[in-house]
Design an enzyme around this catalytic site. Sequence first.
Site, short mmCIF file in Angstrom:
data_model
loop_
_atom_site.label_atom_id
_atom_site.label_comp_id
_atom_site.label_asym_id
_atom_site.label_seq_id
_atom_site.Cartn_x
_atom_site.Cartn_y
_atom_site.Cartn_z
N ASP A 292 5.81 0.21 -1.73
CA ASP A 292 4.83 0.72 -0.31
C ASP A 292 4.53 -0.88 -0.61
O ASP A 292 4.78 -1.69 -1.52
CB ASP A 292 3.43 1.33 -0.98
CG ASP A 292 2.92 1.11 0.28
OD1 ASP A 292 3.81 0.83 1.38
OD2 ASP A 292 1.42 1.66 0.33
N LYS B 209 -0.84 -10.73 23.47
CA LYS B 209 -0.68 -11.39 22.31
C LYS B 209 0.67 -10.84 21.87
O LYS B 209 1.14 -9.63 22.13
CB LYS B 209 -1.77 -11.00 21.19
CG LYS B 209 -1.52 -9.56 21.15
CD LYS B 209 -2.80 -9.83 20.39
CE LYS B 209 -2.84 -8.43 19.05
NZ LYS B 209 -3.37 -7.35 19.87
N LYS C 5 10.49 8.28 2.99
CA LYS C 5 10.77 7.31 1.60
C LYS C 5 10.44 7.99 0.22
O LYS C 5 11.64 7.41 -0.29
CB LYS C 5 8.98 7.08 1.31
CG LYS C 5 8.50 6.08 2.12
CD LYS C 5 6.88 5.14 1.73
CE LYS C 5 6.46 4.08 3.02
NZ LYS C 5 4.97 3.29 2.27
N ASN D 5 0.54 7.59 2.67
CA ASN D 5 1.94 8.05 3.00
C ASN D 5 2.90 8.11 1.98
O ASN D 5 3.97 7.79 2.44
CB ASN D 5 2.21 7.29 4.40
CG ASN D 5 1.42 5.57 3.90
OD1 ASN D 5 1.42 5.73 2.54
ND2 ASN D 5 1.92 5.18 4.70
#
Lengths: 1104, 335
Positions: free
Chosen positions: A381, A524, A733, A755
């Site tokens: 990760d 932005k 994942k 996660n």
Amino acid sequence: MKRYVYINDEDSSQDLYCGNRISNRKYTVFNFIPKNLWEQFSRFMNQYFLLIACLQLWSLITPVNPASTWGPLIFIFAVSATKEAWDDYNRYLSDKKANEKEVWVVRQSTKKHIEAQDVRVGNLVWLRENDEVPCDLVLIGTSDPQGLCYVETAALDGETDLKTRIIPPACMGIDFELLHKIKGVVECPNPDKDIRRFDANLRLFPPFIDNDVCPLTIKNTLLQSCYLRNTEWVCGVAVYTGNETKLGMSRGIPEPKLTAMDAMIDKLTGAIFVFQIVVVIVLGIAGNVWKDTEARKQWYVQYPEEGPWYELLVIPLRFELLCSIMIPISIKVSLDLVKSLYAKFIDWDCEMIDHETGIPSHATNTAISEDLGQVEYILTDKTGTLTENKMIFKRCCIGGICYGNETGDALKDVELLNAVASCSSDVVRFLTVMAICNTVIPIQSKTGAVLYKAQSQDEDALVHAASQLHMVFVNKNANICEIRFNGSVDHYEVLDTLEFTSDRKRMSVVVKDHQNEKIVLLSKGADEAILPYACAGQQTRTFIEAVEQYAQLGLRTLCLAWRELKEEEYQEWSLMFKEANSTLVDREWRIAEVCQRLEHNLEILGVTAIEDRLQDGVPETIETLRKAGINFWMLTGDKQNTAIQIALSCNFISPEPKGQLLLIDGKTEDEVCRSLERVLLTMRITTSEPKDLAFVVDGWALEIALKHYRKAFTELAILSRTAICCRVTPSQKAQLVELLKLCDYRTLAIGDGGNDVRMIQQADIGVGISGREGLQAARAADYSIGKFRFLKRLILVHGRYSYNRTAFLSQYSFYKSLVICFIQIFFSFISGVSGTSLFNSVSLMAYNVFYTSIPVLVSVLDKDLSERTVMQHPQILFYCQAGRLLNPSTFAGWFGRSLFHAIVVFVISIHAYAYERSEMEEVAIVALSGCIWLQAFVMTLETNSFTILQHLAIWGNLVAFYIINWIFSALPSSGMYTIMFRLCGQPSYWITIFLIVAAGMCPIVAIKYFRYTYTPSKINTLQQAERLGGPILSLGNIESQARLIEKEGSPLSITPKNRNPVFEPLLTDSPNTRRSFGSGTPFDFFQTQSRLSSSSYTRNCKDN
Amino acid sequence: MDVDGGSLASDAVVVRSRRNKAFYQFTQQKLPACKPVLTPPCVITAFLLIGAIFIPAGLVTLRASHLVVEIVDRYDTECVPDAFKSNKVLYVKDVSIPKNCSRILKVHKYMKAPIYIYYQLDNYYQNHRRYVKSRSDQQLLHGLEQNDLSSCKPEEYDNGLPIVPCGLIAWSLFNDTFTFIRGREELKVSRKNIAWKSDRDHKFGKHVYPFNFQNGTLVGGRKLDSNIPLSDQEDLIVWMRIAALPSFRKMYGRIEEDLDADDVVVVNLMNNYNTYSFDGKKKLILSTSSWLGGKNDFLGFAYIFVGCSSIIMSAIFMLLHVKKSKEPNGWHIYR
């Protein structure tokens, strides 16, 4: 299939769905014994031992006392059953705690306090601030007049920022009192585990307004185990309960992990088993033939003429029992023991204590340490794992002036502070954008300090920085932002928020300055999303340079811009925006298009640079581990550019000349397919070049690739040593881990957030970082460490040693069992193939359980190379990865050694103790002593480093052997009475023993010496260098291809395991590779499809 | 006093801290260790040393074995009358045929007393599983008190009465007898103390007398005097010590007189024991003994063999080493 949930209807749907009782338990009180026994007996080894133990009960065939097998067997079973029971009890306790938590639920139109487990589907649940959500709810009311509430979803997806949830429009404005009586139906899909999706409809029954169907999304839900924050109360309808919630569904039962080594040991055990069966059959036939031809003539044996029907089976079964020790029962116990010691070493390791938090490393799963030494892929990760997950505003470039370049920290740059103090207009506007252009929620704590709750850490950093530069975002009241600057308080009204999407890569707000009633657009975003839209005439060169400079420093850059809007322009646009917002088809795209109309002609104010500091030692760790031949994949939920930047700064990928980055993206199948093929082509071409290739893929493309082009993607996965996957979901994942596992690679997944849990559980080894995002990952993981850099030590030191030690221990266990077994087999040839055991029960049992098991246990302290050497030469890990120390051929070596030793011991003892000395007990003890002595010397030869414990165990064991035998020889009732005293007094005994040792060890020492000196492995080379103080030699490359060829049996036959395909390097450059990609990207980047901005950005830049 | 107490306390602290330190080193896997390495000099020296020790040791053992004088005489074939040469089994099974037989042994070398008398059986499987298991140690020690005789199958009961000593081993007791005559006079043969003392004292009961032994229809070996307790039946005790090999010698007795070279010893024997049905051999052995026991050349030759091999090994390694070191890079530089 759908489920219809009737709100607050206690009659229907009561028993249709499961209650809210959470259960993670594996057993109940009643099924524990049968189920646990069943599970234990599903292992081949256990079945085998049980069979042997049962056969031993038959006294006609048993050579030894049945207790010698039953005892250890029952012990082993009891130990593992107790462990299971304890684990399950703990699970029960934690479930019970969750189940008995009290919640407020509406029953008979009044609020009642009930236990969480009694919540039913359709119930109205009331929650207060900081309550944990007991089940999946659809929001219908909150304390917020706007219908908003905030939840923390850390337990679900690991993200600690607050998320806003909104009540469905149909429920908007329902009175607090009326909520009790609300009736309606929620039409929702059957439970699934997708935490990002909830496609449902809500219809309220009269008198609650219309009976229009109101669509619901995940934004209208509160999922189980989230926490309610910053909201006084909410009210929701339970739609999924118990184990059927989104969390419950995604909580897969982690399968027990089996290490590659265990698999290999099982395989070898199987081979030995086959060998044993062959021996049994051959000897059984020989025995029966001998019986019929010879034994019937031996009148003193009195073979009956007619035997029972099973007579033919008796001799084979006897041999089966004699040979049963070939598979050592002690191996399981020894392995369990040393494995828990490996785990303890990890727990104890002082060098893996995180000194900031004082958290030591911990091995939750004690059974898989060897796998650490065999890791081939690390999937990591990003945020919180590689980085500290602490964003800090570091530098900025305002109106062409760069601040913070000298000090490295803009906040301490005197020039900037001066500029702020003098209210330079550029700087003020810049700070205003920093403070307002975001979705941050300020919370005023009781002490007066302002806390910010931000969805993105970047925004948090910007707001904090702004406040340190005296532009304090004090309060947000509905749409009014309150800003305090240098003592004065300004109010801005946020008219519209143009939200951030990964496509647009920018966000803007339209605000009305209450001081001068001007309407301003504040933007932005990423450089490529802002700079191309600069108003004509503005020089963006300095900004581009600044961005490039910052990016090279590994900082995350954002460009800030602004534009004053004319009243009419805004009004006109506002209408379009509202319309776009309410479209049903392609809404996102429409909104983007509308936003684009406003976001142009921007006046660029400046560039901010935010640092997400890498953890200490991350680049070094990655570099070392990559040298060790481990491939790294980065799987992150973060956006592509950030991921690439971080990857660059932590040695994950190499910058331009050395490295090349290939991008796979696309929105449709075709696009993905094309880009995938192109990447594959490039990969194949460049594999022969010494270039670091990496591919980048985003979640969407990955989804398509995994679904439709699995084969191609698998090939890519095998070809690429490095990959960056951005915007991937937890389940993706896990899918990637699964994919690599299917290719027969050992995977290690490391992460820190909720996660990552699924990936961690899916991988062969899961490592959790007990970091900022809580302990969820650490709890689910097999190992938890405090910092990423400990991974190096975990793998190179603990993993490698564990592998080496287990490799030795398991093979040695087989060796020693085989020695004694071969002697028994040889003896059967001179005992009429009748299945007589040379050794008595006591000796046999003590041999396996005691004499030979204790010394080998101290091999857990053995170190072939010092930690320092391993760290300096991480390539040496290759031997572990490729399984060079435990495989059929090394095992064959041990097998041969055991055969040789058995021959030596047997031949010498029956010749030295022939004729008048050939007394059974004496010969047996001579042979046994010979084995024990040889064993001691084999241990000595195979031990690389002797600590005091090794000496104690090896020589102490030898002494113990004599002491134990003297004790038995002193007992008149034992069969061995006086034998050992008698033998020890005979010179010929000692002469025989020395002969056995010399004859057994000399050839082995000679072979070992020869190989060590003349055909040394890299390990030997390092050992020599280390111990003789020789020059530290460069090891050269241990061919990484070698192991791929060595590995056999890939489930995907089509995938070329060979990483060195013969591709002619015809093209130095792939046709699609754009070597220079404007500026700002320091690596080769080839982009096939890029919507919206990117391509135009290129054009723009070239124009400049 | 104070000083003493202080030093004691500090000693305790030192001990504890040392213990802690040792445990710490253990947990950190940093216990001081020595790492031996197989360097050419030490390996070559070790092999040379083994050779230097084993060859002399082998010569010594060989000499010890050669000092033993041994007379071996196979008598089973010779003692069968010519008439029965074709059917030896019939001869040995027929009780009515006289079994006595004379053998003449020539002493070729001076033999110093005690001279051990052994009988040797070849191709006789005392280690056969059926045979090995067929005994009851409890009964041998406690006699009829022991009721569980299941291990003695198939020789546990006869005519419904238990057999003492039960089992195949006792039942098949060797029953050839020997007497030795030198010149005119009979040689004095001691038949006592031929069994292990420990067996006599602790394994065979002093008050256990043979009972119902060899009364059955099928007679195996020798009968026992039922007035002598088992602990004094030394032939039985010797026989019941199972041999591990199919060729074995068991002690028969001892000649307590020296035999001179060229003495002629006449052996009168009763050739009762049946080895003919399974082609076994019977031999009579007269042997002196040395510090190493009886005549056994194996150990000596094996020692010399191992010693020579290791010297050859060390020579080969030395050559290899010298050859390698002459090369410019030396032996331990790679690539």
